[in-house]
Motif scaffolding. Structure first.
Motif, mmCIF file in Angstrom:
data_model
loop_
_atom_site.group_PDB
_atom_site.id
_atom_site.type_symbol
_atom_site.label_atom_id
_atom_site.label_comp_id
_atom_site.label_asym_id
_atom_site.label_seq_id
_atom_site.Cartn_x
_atom_site.Cartn_y
_atom_site.Cartn_z
ATOM 1 N N UNK A 1 0.834 -1.198 0.000
ATOM 2 C CA UNK A 1 0.000 0.000 0.000
ATOM 3 C C UNK A 1 0.876 1.258 0.000
ATOM 4 N N UNK A 2 1.953 1.215 0.777
ATOM 5 C CA UNK A 2 2.881 2.348 0.813
ATOM 6 C C UNK A 2 3.458 2.606 -0.581
ATOM 7 N N UNK A 3 3.843 1.506 -1.240
ATOM 8 C CA UNK A 3 4.446 1.642 -2.568
ATOM 9 C C UNK A 3 3.441 2.191 -3.585
ATOM 10 N N UNK A 4 2.234 1.657 -3.515
ATOM 11 C CA UNK A 4 1.194 2.147 -4.436
ATOM 12 C C UNK A 4 0.876 3.626 -4.179
ATOM 13 N N UNK A 5 0.864 3.965 -2.912
ATOM 14 C CA UNK A 5 0.568 5.364 -2.572
ATOM 15 C C UNK A 5 1.710 6.267 -3.042
ATOM 16 N N UNK A 6 2.936 5.805 -2.851
ATOM 17 C CA UNK A 6 4.087 6.567 -3.359
ATOM 18 C C UNK A 6 3.967 6.762 -4.864
ATOM 19 N N UNK A 7 3.572 5.714 -5.574
ATOM 20 C CA UNK A 7 3.388 5.816 -7.025
ATOM 21 C C UNK A 7 2.321 6.848 -7.373
ATOM 22 N N UNK A 8 1.246 6.784 -6.617
ATOM 23 C CA UNK A 8 0.166 7.751 -6.882
ATOM 24 C C UNK A 8 0.659 9.186 -6.710
ATOM 25 N N UNK A 9 1.437 9.448 -5.658
ATOM 26 C CA UNK A 9 1.971 10.794 -5.427
ATOM 27 C C UNK A 9 2.919 11.183 -6.574
ATOM 28 N N UNK A 10 3.788 10.223 -6.954
ATOM 29 C CA UNK A 10 4.786 10.525 -7.990
ATOM 30 C C UNK A 10 4.114 10.798 -9.341
ATOM 31 N N UNK A 11 3.126 9.968 -9.663
ATOM 32 C CA UNK A 11 2.413 10.193 -10.928
ATOM 33 C C UNK A 11 1.678 11.532 -10.942
ATOM 34 N N UNK A 12 1.042 11.846 -9.831
ATOM 35 C CA UNK A 12 0.320 13.131 -9.761
ATOM 36 C C UNK A 12 1.295 14.300 -9.960
ATOM 37 N N UNK A 13 2.494 14.138 -9.415
ATOM 38 C CA UNK A 13 3.513 15.179 -9.579
ATOM 39 C C UNK A 13 3.956 15.294 -11.032
ATOM 40 N N UNK A 14 4.383 14.148 -11.597
ATOM 41 C CA UNK A 14 5.089 14.184 -12.880
ATOM 42 C C UNK A 14 4.158 14.171 -14.086
ATOM 43 N N UNK A 15 2.963 13.624 -13.901
ATOM 44 C CA UNK A 15 2.065 13.510 -15.049
ATOM 45 C C UNK A 15 0.932 14.528 -15.003
ATOM 46 N N UNK A 16 0.786 15.194 -13.877
ATOM 47 C CA UNK A 16 -0.338 16.128 -13.770
ATOM 48 C C UNK A 16 0.106 17.520 -13.349
ATOM 49 N N UNK A 17 0.667 17.621 -12.146
ATOM 50 C CA UNK A 17 0.972 18.938 -11.586
ATOM 51 C C UNK A 17 2.069 19.668 -12.370
ATOM 52 N N UNK A 18 3.221 19.022 -12.536
ATOM 53 C CA UNK A 18 4.330 19.688 -13.231
ATOM 54 C C UNK A 18 3.951 20.072 -14.669
ATOM 55 N N UNK A 19 3.370 19.139 -15.451
ATOM 56 C CA UNK A 19 3.001 19.533 -16.822
ATOM 57 C C UNK A 19 2.029 20.712 -16.872
#
Lengths: 393, 393
Positions: free
Chosen positions: B4-22
């Motif tokens: 769950x920790x890993x999946x949550x980390x992925x969710x945070x990372x994706x939101x950063x790199x695929x949504x927020x930064x772009x």
């Protein structure tokens, strides 16, 4: 309709005399240190003792105005005097500017940065002069008014943070308050000395701040009279402020028998009601962006008591002076929403702040920006407008 | 749990790199005049062009920090530099103070009244030094930090409106930002020069601003270290601010292997989570009165994106450093509420302002107080904390 008008007038009068005034008489007077308590919780308990000058002078104004009304009670003169004595003893710096706030004992706590402190001092002192006839009050009112006028060119003075990259603006509030101040001073001091100020400021508001194309009254316009639609502050609209300005203007236009101004002000009221009303949840928005961009202030979509007080008065003045049933419809709609959301069924008086849906976000009755002013003024003048409508109907 | 920790980390990372930064890369860069656009509507369209220094320097900081992260993209260095060049060309007065705002072209529009402009300039320049190694950036960071330190005794300087009737206070923000600034500068400049400042400010926050009896962190305390429970500003609590301060302090305490500070900071986090959470609608309140009196700010019960970003980080740091499952429960509760209310399903990025129930009151993505800072920092550091938790678990 005449019966409904009379019943509604009674409702306003009873709310004033049996609910609002007793609440403030009971809770706001600081018998120990002088002046008034600003911060009153739901049941009237004091939750801070700082004394904000706008609020203090407005309370002087309101008690003095009530004393000079047909509802006169002797104690209201004493209560107005109670604040006046405290404020004239402690409230001014050496240059005659009114501090923004004092602590409970009267030691200045916030510098005299706001032109509206001068404004409300002039109104309070003038109303007390009308009530009591003391020449010192008249001199205080005239001196505060002179300060207000002298500050209008640079209202923020040394506190102005704007630099050349900020477009210079004219601000609605300075003109609308001058119109109101002029009317109050002319009436209370028995003069016509401020007639030119009133006419000039009313004209500026109607001719310069009103945008016929978009049917909104802007809060900030460029010095050359153009509108700035590219910036948040250029697009800022405060419908309650505009409606308040309009009944100030209608009140004077009626005395001056100025039909063109009455027509124009009614047109502005119509525009602001339609622009400011929340079609989804009812009630008037606090702030809106003229072009529908997000408003940058967090509280923009909240519903405030004073906005509704001013909207009620504007529609009543417009209805009586124009006879247009459009304003009767709007008065009934506003009256219904306001009375079903703001009055506190448990402890009396009205809530100040509701969320967009109309649920109270705060339970305070008095705070940094709410005191004994907008509500009692609305109830007093509203009842009178309704009676005149009933008599004419 | 590790999964769950890993999946949550992925969710945070994706939101950063695929949504927020772009979103910010696409919309915030002013290629014509330099610097960044602050005011972005729901879909990224610019709705005002004024450039607020806190926001501008924070964007420099964020792009530089991302460039120095494991996710490095070359264009992020260019984007950080793009803002830095504009700000160092236009952003300071003759005394080296950073203006509060510039107009689109870089002409100063609001005077240098805020110590936090110096603060974010120091952070932005330091992060760019770490990313690019340019000695001019290091000098800029050191000079901004020197200004910040010099202003701490009288942060408002000539703009201070308080007079002797106002009790003098120490303000949480000045100390918590010094703790953060010290950590950022030590890390980015590769020094231990600011160690004493960090320790002193962290100690002040934990020892003086925390009230063990009421389990809240006050925003304003008396100069003698006592709490003022009789005034609104003395009772003012900003839970998001306090939680932000705590992860700044935990970050440093971990490096310093200071177990007592870790324990104390975790205790403060526990208190603030319990005090700031809305038991009725969920989410963290923006402001609360320590004794439960009405808060005088209109927006007090609103739910703000940054408060939730800081609360998420504080619980993750506390969980990892204490191992206490209390913080896992709280992280899950906060994560659930935050992710189900703030992200914009239509245009990406996050809403800034929700009402108490969690409905957006505004659709803006960038404004006077929101930019490319709290959200990406939370996503970047949050993902890293979660990964470390997963590895340790």
């Amino acid at each position: 309709m005449t019966d409904w008008m009379r019943e509604t007038a009674d409702r306003y009068r009873r709310e004033l005399l049996e609910d609002c005034v007793p609440f403030w008489e009971r809770h706001c007077v600081d018998r120990e240190c002088g002046g008034y308590f600003n911060f009153l919780a739901r049941d009237g308990e004091v939750f801070d003792t700082e004394k904000f000058m706008w609020m203090q002078w407005r309370i002087v104004y309101m008690f003095a105005t009530l004393y000079a009304s047909p509802h006169r009670q002797d104690r209201w003169l004493e209560l107005a005097r109670h604040g006046y004595d405290f404020l004239t003893r402690h409230g001014k710096d050496d240059n005659g500017n009114y501090y923004f706030a004092l602590n409970r004992e009267g030691v200045p706590s916030v510098a005299a940065y706001s032109i509206y402190s001068d404004c409300f001092a002039a109104m309070g002192a003038a109303a007390l002069y009308k009530a009591a006839g003391d020449p010192a009050c008249r001199a205080e009112a005239e001196s505060a008014m002179a300060h207000y006028l002298a500050r209008m060119d640079s209202p923020k003075g040394r506190w102005d943070k704007s630099l050349p990259g900020k477009p210079r603006r004219r601000t609605l509030g300075h003109f609308m308050m001058l119109a109101n101040l002029g009317c109050v001073l002319n009436d209370c001091l028995g003069t016509r000395q401020y007639e030119a100020d009133i006419v000039r400021s009313a004209r500026t508001v109607l001719d310069s701040f009103w945008c016929e194309e978009r049917r909104v009254l802007f809060e900030n316009i460029n010095l050359d009279g153009t509108f700035d639609l590219d910036s948040c502050d250029g697009r800022h609209v405060n419908p309650g402020h505009g409606l308040e300005a309009m009944w100030f203007i209608l009140q004077h236009a009626e005395q001056a028998r100025d039909a063109a101004t009455i027509e124009k002000a009614c047109r502005v009221i119509r525009g602001l009601l339609e622009f400011g009303w929340d079609p989804e949840h009812g009630g008037m928005f606090y702030f809106r962006d003229a072009l529908g961009w997000p408003h940058i202030e967090l509280q923009a979509d909240m519903k405030l008591w004073w906005v509704h007080n001013e909207a009620l008065l504007a529609t009543l003045f417009a209805l009586r002076l124009s006879g247009d049933p459009f304003f009767l419809d709007w008065f009934r709609r506003l009256d219904d929403w306001t009375w079903s959301h703001f009055p506190d069924p448990r402890h009396g008086e009205w809530f100040a702040y509701l969320d967009r849906r109309g649920d109270p976000t705060h339970t305070l009755k008095g705070g940094k920006w709410k005191c004994f002013f907008h509500l009692p003024r609305c109830l007093l003048l509203g009842a009178r407008q309704l009676e005149m409508l009933a008599e004419g109907g």
